[in-house]
Design a protein around this motif. Structure first.
Motif, PDB file in Angstrom:
ATOM      1  N   GLU A  11     -62.798 -39.655 -42.547  1.00  0.00           N
ATOM      2  CA  GLU A  11     -62.766 -41.011 -43.088  1.00  0.00           C
ATOM      3  C   GLU A  11     -61.914 -41.018 -44.350  1.00  0.00           C
ATOM      4  N   GLU A  12     -61.317 -42.164 -44.640  1.00  0.00           N
ATOM      5  CA  GLU A  12     -60.434 -42.273 -45.801  1.00  0.00           C
ATOM      6  C   GLU A  12     -61.161 -41.890 -47.093  1.00  0.00           C
ATOM      7  N   GLY A  13     -62.406 -42.283 -47.220  1.00  0.00           N
ATOM      8  CA  GLY A  13     -63.177 -41.933 -48.423  1.00  0.00           C
ATOM      9  C   GLY A  13     -63.342 -40.429 -48.580  1.00  0.00           C
ATOM     10  N   THR A  14     -63.538 -39.744 -47.472  1.00  0.00           N
ATOM     11  CA  THR A  14     -63.666 -38.286 -47.498  1.00  0.00           C
ATOM     12  C   THR A  14     -62.343 -37.644 -47.898  1.00  0.00           C
ATOM     13  N   ALA A  15     -61.254 -38.159 -47.346  1.00  0.00           N
ATOM     14  CA  ALA A  15     -59.930 -37.634 -47.695  1.00  0.00           C
ATOM     15  C   ALA A  15     -59.637 -37.872 -49.172  1.00  0.00           C
ATOM     16  N   ARG A  16     -59.969 -39.050 -49.660  1.00  0.00           N
ATOM     17  CA  ARG A  16     -59.740 -39.373 -51.066  1.00  0.00           C
ATOM     18  C   ARG A  16     -60.550 -38.435 -51.968  1.00  0.00           C
ATOM     19  N   ALA A  17     -61.805 -38.225 -51.610  1.00  0.00           N
ATOM     20  CA  ALA A  17     -62.660 -37.329 -52.401  1.00  0.00           C
ATOM     21  C   ALA A  17     -62.097 -35.908 -52.405  1.00  0.00           C
ATOM     22  N   ALA A  18     -61.622 -35.439 -51.253  1.00  0.00           N
ATOM     23  CA  ALA A  18     -61.040 -34.093 -51.172  1.00  0.00           C
ATOM     24  C   ALA A  18     -59.816 -33.983 -52.079  1.00  0.00           C
ATOM     25  N   ARG A  19     -58.961 -35.014 -52.045  1.00  0.00           N
ATOM     26  CA  ARG A  19     -57.767 -34.998 -52.895  1.00  0.00           C
ATOM     27  C   ARG A  19     -58.140 -34.995 -54.377  1.00  0.00           C
ATOM     28  N   GLU A  20     -59.111 -35.842 -54.731  1.00  0.00           N
ATOM     29  CA  GLU A  20     -59.527 -35.942 -56.133  1.00  0.00           C
ATOM     30  C   GLU A  20     -60.147 -34.631 -56.626  1.00  0.00           C
ATOM     31  N   ARG A  21     -60.984 -34.042 -55.815  1.00  0.00           N
ATOM     32  CA  ARG A  21     -61.647 -32.795 -56.221  1.00  0.00           C
ATOM     33  C   ARG A  21     -60.654 -31.643 -56.292  1.00  0.00           C
ATOM     34  N   GLN A  25     -59.641 -29.548 -59.699  1.00  0.00           N
ATOM     35  CA  GLN A  25     -59.746 -28.085 -59.766  1.00  0.00           C
ATOM     36  C   GLN A  25     -58.384 -27.413 -59.895  1.00  0.00           C
ATOM     37  N   GLY A  26     -57.327 -28.216 -59.828  1.00  0.00           N
ATOM     38  CA  GLY A  26     -55.981 -27.668 -59.967  1.00  0.00           C
ATOM     39  C   GLY A  26     -55.518 -26.854 -58.770  1.00  0.00           C
ATOM     40  N   VAL A  27     -55.989 -27.233 -57.586  1.00  0.00           N
ATOM     41  CA  VAL A  27     -55.587 -26.530 -56.361  1.00  0.00           C
ATOM     42  C   VAL A  27     -55.117 -27.553 -55.336  1.00  0.00           C
ATOM     43  N   TYR A  32     -58.510 -26.162 -51.440  1.00  0.00           N
ATOM     44  CA  TYR A  32     -59.846 -26.702 -51.672  1.00  0.00           C
ATOM     45  C   TYR A  32     -60.701 -26.619 -50.411  1.00  0.00           C
ATOM     46  N   ILE A  33     -60.153 -27.066 -49.282  1.00  0.00           N
ATOM     47  CA  ILE A  33     -60.889 -27.034 -48.011  1.00  0.00           C
ATOM     48  C   ILE A  33     -61.171 -25.591 -47.588  1.00  0.00           C
ATOM     49  N   GLU A  34     -60.179 -24.726 -47.740  1.00  0.00           N
ATOM     50  CA  GLU A  34     -60.356 -23.317 -47.379  1.00  0.00           C
ATOM     51  C   GLU A  34     -61.482 -22.691 -48.205  1.00  0.00           C
TER      52      GLU A  34
END
Length: 79
Positions: A11-21, A25-27, A32-34
């Motif tokens: 979902e777009e919200g999940t993708a946005r959260a992944a990008r933000e996090r 974290q500077g990665v 991040y997913i790995e």
């Protein structure tokens, strides 16, 4: 280690959260997913070890009665 491409749909919200996090974290999002997957896999291993330790503690007296222990609590050799 060789890399492979993995395509997922979220979902777009999940993708946005992944990008933000990842950014926080500077990665990269990939990193991040790995890292999330590695931590999750490691957590399952720790959960298993914790459950095994709880089992051993719970049944410690049964094992001691069945197999015996030395003065330091180690299993004695079978005679």
């Amino acid at each position: 280690m060789a890399k492979t491409q993995l395509n997922v749909r979220v979902e777009e919200g999940t993708a946005r959260a992944a990008r933000e996090r990842a950014l926080a974290q500077g990665v990269s999002v990939n990193r991040y997913i790995e890292d999330l997957v590695r931590r999750d896999a490691g957590e399952q291993g720790r959960t298993f070890v914790d459950a095994a330790a709880d089992f051993m503690k719970q049944y410690e007296s049964v094992f001691a009665e069945e197999f015996g222990t030395d003065t330091e609590g180690r299993r004695r050799p079978v005679e």
